[in-house]
Motif scaffolding. Structure first.
Motif, PDB file in Angstrom:
ATOM      1  N   GLY A   1       2.337 -22.131   2.878  1.00 43.96           N
ATOM      2  CA  GLY A   1       3.494 -21.579   2.170  1.00 43.96           C
ATOM      3  C   GLY A   1       3.133 -20.956   0.832  1.00 43.96           C
ATOM      4  N   THR A   2       1.847 -20.826   0.539  1.00 43.09           N
ATOM      5  CA  THR A   2       1.412 -20.191  -0.714  1.00 43.09           C
ATOM      6  C   THR A   2       0.666 -18.901  -0.377  1.00 43.09           C
ATOM      7  OG1 THR A   2      -0.675 -21.438  -0.733  1.00 43.09           O
ATOM      8  CG2 THR A   2       1.191 -22.403  -1.928  1.00 43.09           C
ATOM      9  N   TRP A   3       0.608 -18.008  -1.373  1.00 47.79           N
ATOM     10  CA  TRP A   3      -0.063 -16.722  -1.179  1.00 47.79           C
ATOM     11  C   TRP A   3      -1.571 -16.895  -1.307  1.00 47.79           C
ATOM     12  CZ3 TRP A   3       3.675 -13.935   0.565  1.00 47.79           C
ATOM     13  CH2 TRP A   3       4.931 -13.977   0.014  1.00 47.79           C
ATOM     14  N   CYS A   4      -2.314 -16.285  -0.394  1.00 45.94           N
ATOM     15  CA  CYS A   4      -3.772 -16.257  -0.526  1.00 45.94           C
ATOM     16  C   CYS A   4      -4.153 -14.972  -1.252  1.00 45.94           C
ATOM     17  CB  CYS A   4      -4.440 -16.339   0.859  1.00 45.94           C
ATOM     18  SG  CYS A   4      -4.418 -14.814   1.804  1.00 45.94           S
ATOM     19  N   PRO A   5      -5.407 -14.802  -1.663  1.00 37.62           N
ATOM     20  CA  PRO A   5      -5.790 -13.568  -2.363  1.00 37.62           C
ATOM     21  C   PRO A   5      -5.641 -12.320  -1.503  1.00 37.62           C
ATOM     22  CG  PRO A   5      -7.546 -15.203  -2.521  1.00 37.62           C
ATOM     23  CD  PRO A   5      -6.506 -15.755  -1.609  1.00 37.62           C
ATOM     24  N   GLY A   6      -5.632 -12.491  -0.192  1.00 39.95           N
ATOM     25  CA  GLY A   6      -5.529 -11.342   0.692  1.00 39.95           C
ATOM     26  C   GLY A   6      -4.118 -10.997   1.129  1.00 39.95           C
ATOM     27  N   CYS A   7      -3.161 -11.858   0.836  1.00 41.57           N
ATOM     28  CA  CYS A   7      -1.778 -11.574   1.240  1.00 41.57           C
ATOM     29  C   CYS A   7      -1.312 -10.267   0.606  1.00 41.57           C
ATOM     30  CB  CYS A   7      -0.847 -12.712   0.831  1.00 41.57           C
ATOM     31  SG  CYS A   7      -0.945 -14.155   1.898  1.00 41.57           S
ATOM     32  N   GLY A   8      -0.797  -9.388   1.432  1.00 36.83           N
ATOM     33  CA  GLY A   8      -0.330  -8.092   0.971  1.00 36.83           C
ATOM     34  C   GLY A   8      -1.378  -7.002   1.056  1.00 36.83           C
ATOM     35  N   THR A   9      -2.577  -7.332   1.527  1.00 39.65           N
ATOM     36  CA  THR A   9      -3.649  -6.339   1.587  1.00 39.65           C
ATOM     37  C   THR A   9      -3.317  -5.202   2.551  1.00 39.65           C
ATOM     38  OG1 THR A   9      -5.345  -7.917   0.961  1.00 39.65           O
ATOM     39  CG2 THR A   9      -6.077  -5.993   2.165  1.00 39.65           C
ATOM     40  N   LEU A  10      -2.804  -5.533   3.733  1.00 44.04           N
ATOM     41  CA  LEU A  10      -2.460  -4.474   4.688  1.00 44.04           C
ATOM     42  C   LEU A  10      -1.367  -3.568   4.128  1.00 44.04           C
ATOM     43  CD1 LEU A  10      -2.499  -6.307   8.130  1.00 44.04           C
ATOM     44  CD2 LEU A  10      -4.024  -4.505   7.352  1.00 44.04           C
ATOM     45  N   ARG A  11      -0.366  -4.167   3.484  1.00 49.03           N
ATOM     46  CA  ARG A  11       0.702  -3.344   2.911  1.00 49.03           C
ATOM     47  C   ARG A  11       0.191  -2.505   1.748  1.00 49.03           C
ATOM     48  NH1 ARG A  11       5.040  -7.758   2.005  1.00 49.03           N
ATOM     49  NH2 ARG A  11       3.260  -9.109   2.281  1.00 49.03           N
ATOM     50  N   ALA A  12      -0.743  -3.056   0.978  1.00 52.32           N
ATOM     51  CA  ALA A  12      -1.336  -2.284  -0.124  1.00 52.32           C
ATOM     52  C   ALA A  12      -2.169  -1.127   0.424  1.00 52.32           C
ATOM     53  CB  ALA A  12      -2.191  -3.194  -1.009  1.00 52.32           C
ATOM     54  N   LEU A  13      -2.959  -1.373   1.451  1.00 53.28           N
ATOM     55  CA  LEU A  13      -3.756  -0.301   2.044  1.00 53.28           C
ATOM     56  C   LEU A  13      -2.862   0.753   2.702  1.00 53.28           C
ATOM     57  CD1 LEU A  13      -6.770  -2.238   3.602  1.00 53.28           C
ATOM     58  CD2 LEU A  13      -6.766  -0.747   1.593  1.00 53.28           C
ATOM     59  N   HIS A  14      -1.772   0.302   3.317  1.00 54.87           N
ATOM     60  CA  HIS A  14      -0.820   1.252   3.906  1.00 54.87           C
ATOM     61  C   HIS A  14      -0.245   2.159   2.816  1.00 54.87           C
ATOM     62  CE1 HIS A  14       2.187   2.757   6.715  1.00 54.87           C
ATOM     63  NE2 HIS A  14       3.112   2.543   5.783  1.00 54.87           N
ATOM     64  N   ALA A  15       0.129   1.567   1.694  1.00 53.90           N
ATOM     65  CA  ALA A  15       0.660   2.363   0.587  1.00 53.90           C
ATOM     66  C   ALA A  15      -0.409   3.300   0.020  1.00 53.90           C
ATOM     67  CB  ALA A  15       1.202   1.440  -0.504  1.00 53.90           C
ATOM     68  N   LEU A  16      -1.640   2.814  -0.096  1.00 50.99           N
ATOM     69  CA  LEU A  16      -2.726   3.667  -0.610  1.00 50.99           C
ATOM     70  C   LEU A  16      -2.997   4.848   0.310  1.00 50.99           C
ATOM     71  CD1 LEU A  16      -5.416   1.204  -2.029  1.00 50.99           C
ATOM     72  CD2 LEU A  16      -4.020   2.837  -3.302  1.00 50.99           C
ATOM     73  N   THR A  17      -2.961   4.625   1.616  1.00 49.14           N
ATOM     74  CA  THR A  17      -3.208   5.728   2.544  1.00 49.14           C
ATOM     75  C   THR A  17      -2.098   6.771   2.494  1.00 49.14           C
ATOM     76  OG1 THR A  17      -2.208   4.515   4.385  1.00 49.14           O
ATOM     77  CG2 THR A  17      -4.618   4.380   4.131  1.00 49.14           C
ATOM     78  N   HIS A  18      -0.940   6.382   1.992  1.00 48.50           N
ATOM     79  CA  HIS A  18       0.165   7.331   1.829  1.00 48.50           C
ATOM     80  C   HIS A  18       0.265   7.832   0.389  1.00 48.50           C
ATOM     81  CE1 HIS A  18       1.834   7.042   5.872  1.00 48.50           C
ATOM     82  NE2 HIS A  18       1.447   5.780   5.834  1.00 48.50           N
ATOM     83  N   GLY A  19      -0.706   7.459  -0.450  1.00 45.81           N
ATOM     84  CA  GLY A  19      -0.747   7.949  -1.829  1.00 45.81           C
ATOM     85  C   GLY A  19       0.217   7.261  -2.777  1.00 45.81           C
ATOM     86  N   ASP A  20       0.752   6.124  -2.393  1.00 46.74           N
ATOM     87  CA  ASP A  20       1.727   5.405  -3.219  1.00 46.74           C
ATOM     88  C   ASP A  20       1.023   4.274  -3.981  1.00 46.74           C
ATOM     89  OD1 ASP A  20       3.981   4.362  -4.351  1.00 46.74           O
ATOM     90  OD2 ASP A  20       4.944   3.801  -2.460  1.00 46.74           O
ATOM     91  N   VAL A  21       0.391   4.620  -5.085  1.00 47.40           N
ATOM     92  CA  VAL A  21      -0.396   3.646  -5.860  1.00 47.40           C
ATOM     93  C   VAL A  21       0.485   2.565  -6.493  1.00 47.40           C
ATOM     94  CG1 VAL A  21      -2.023   3.370  -7.763  1.00 47.40           C
ATOM     95  CG2 VAL A  21      -2.243   5.315  -6.226  1.00 47.40           C
ATOM     96  N   PRO A  22       1.652   2.885  -7.079  1.00 51.08           N
ATOM     97  CA  PRO A  22       2.480   1.814  -7.658  1.00 51.08           C
ATOM     98  C   PRO A  22       2.890   0.746  -6.631  1.00 51.08           C
ATOM     99  CG  PRO A  22       3.231   3.939  -8.459  1.00 51.08           C
ATOM    100  CD  PRO A  22       2.223   4.210  -7.387  1.00 51.08           C
ATOM    101  N   THR A  23       3.246   1.155  -5.425  1.00 51.82           N
ATOM    102  CA  THR A  23       3.594   0.176  -4.392  1.00 51.82           C
ATOM    103  C   THR A  23       2.371  -0.636  -3.995  1.00 51.82           C
ATOM    104  OG1 THR A  23       5.369   1.578  -3.567  1.00 51.82           O
ATOM    105  CG2 THR A  23       4.550  -0.109  -2.074  1.00 51.82           C
ATOM    106  N   ALA A  24       1.227   0.009  -3.893  1.00 50.21           N
ATOM    107  CA  ALA A  24      -0.011  -0.702  -3.547  1.00 50.21           C
ATOM    108  C   ALA A  24      -0.338  -1.744  -4.613  1.00 50.21           C
ATOM    109  CB  ALA A  24      -1.167   0.280  -3.403  1.00 50.21           C
ATOM    110  N   LEU A  25      -0.163  -1.385  -5.878  1.00 52.27           N
ATOM    111  CA  LEU A  25      -0.411  -2.354  -6.953  1.00 52.27           C
ATOM    112  C   LEU A  25       0.581  -3.502  -6.905  1.00 52.27           C
ATOM    113  CD1 LEU A  25      -1.256   0.066  -9.884  1.00 52.27           C
ATOM    114  CD2 LEU A  25      -2.783  -1.643  -8.879  1.00 52.27           C
ATOM    115  N   ALA A  26       1.816  -3.223  -6.492  1.00 57.63           N
ATOM    116  CA  ALA A  26       2.814  -4.282  -6.391  1.00 57.63           C
ATOM    117  C   ALA A  26       2.509  -5.229  -5.239  1.00 57.63           C
ATOM    118  CB  ALA A  26       4.204  -3.676  -6.203  1.00 57.63           C
TER     119      ALA A  26
END
Length: 147
Positions: free
Chosen positions: A59-84
């Motif tokens: 039930g806790t976040w690991c360091p990798g949680c959100g990595t796929l969503r961050a990479l998805h945002a980066l591939t679409h050029g959305d850096v603020p969402t990737a950082l979030a």
């Protein structure tokens, strides 16, 4: 009379630039394939990717949680969402890109093989991942959570 080793040696010679670039090209092709899948299949929609096992069990976040969503945002050029979604992924992606360029240059020029990363950098990365892991699970620090 030549031995088998002498006849096989030219096939294994990696002195030509083309042969030296095979590994970087293979890594670039694999990375492009993975990024193409992540860019195409949206991880924000449920059912496309499995749930993080660490999050599921603890039930806790690991360091990798959100990595796929961050990479998805980066591939679409959305850096603020990737950082979030995962700021560590954005920084690590930039570091990996720099490392890849340096490695490819070394392979291209045929530079002497050296260690790519000194021990202090590897230890620093280890402690940075652990600090990020702890920080994103501090109550009230929702700015580091991937949701």
């Amino acid at each position: 009379m030549t031995s088998v080793q002498e006849r096989v040696r030219p096939l294994l010679d990696t002195s030509s630039r083309g042969r030296r670039l095979l590994r970087p090209l293979a890594v670039a092709a694999a990375a492009a394939g993975v990024l193409a899948v992540v860019a195409t299949v949206d991880p924000n929609e449920s059912g496309h990717y499995p749930t993080c096992p660490w999050l599921y069990v603890t039930g806790t976040w690991c360091p990798g949680c959100g990595t796929l969503r961050a990479l998805h945002a980066l591939t679409h050029g959305d850096v603020p969402t990737a950082l979030a979604r995962n700021p560590f992924t954005v920084v690590a992606s930039a570091g990996l890109a720099v490392w890849f360029v340096v490695w490819t240059h070394r392979m291209w020029t045929g530079a002497q093989r050296t260690r790519m990363a000194p021990a202090w950098l590897l230890y620093g990365l280890f402690w940075a991942v652990l600090a990020f892991w702890v920080a994103r699970n501090i109550p009230g620090w929702t700015w580091l959570s991937p949701s």
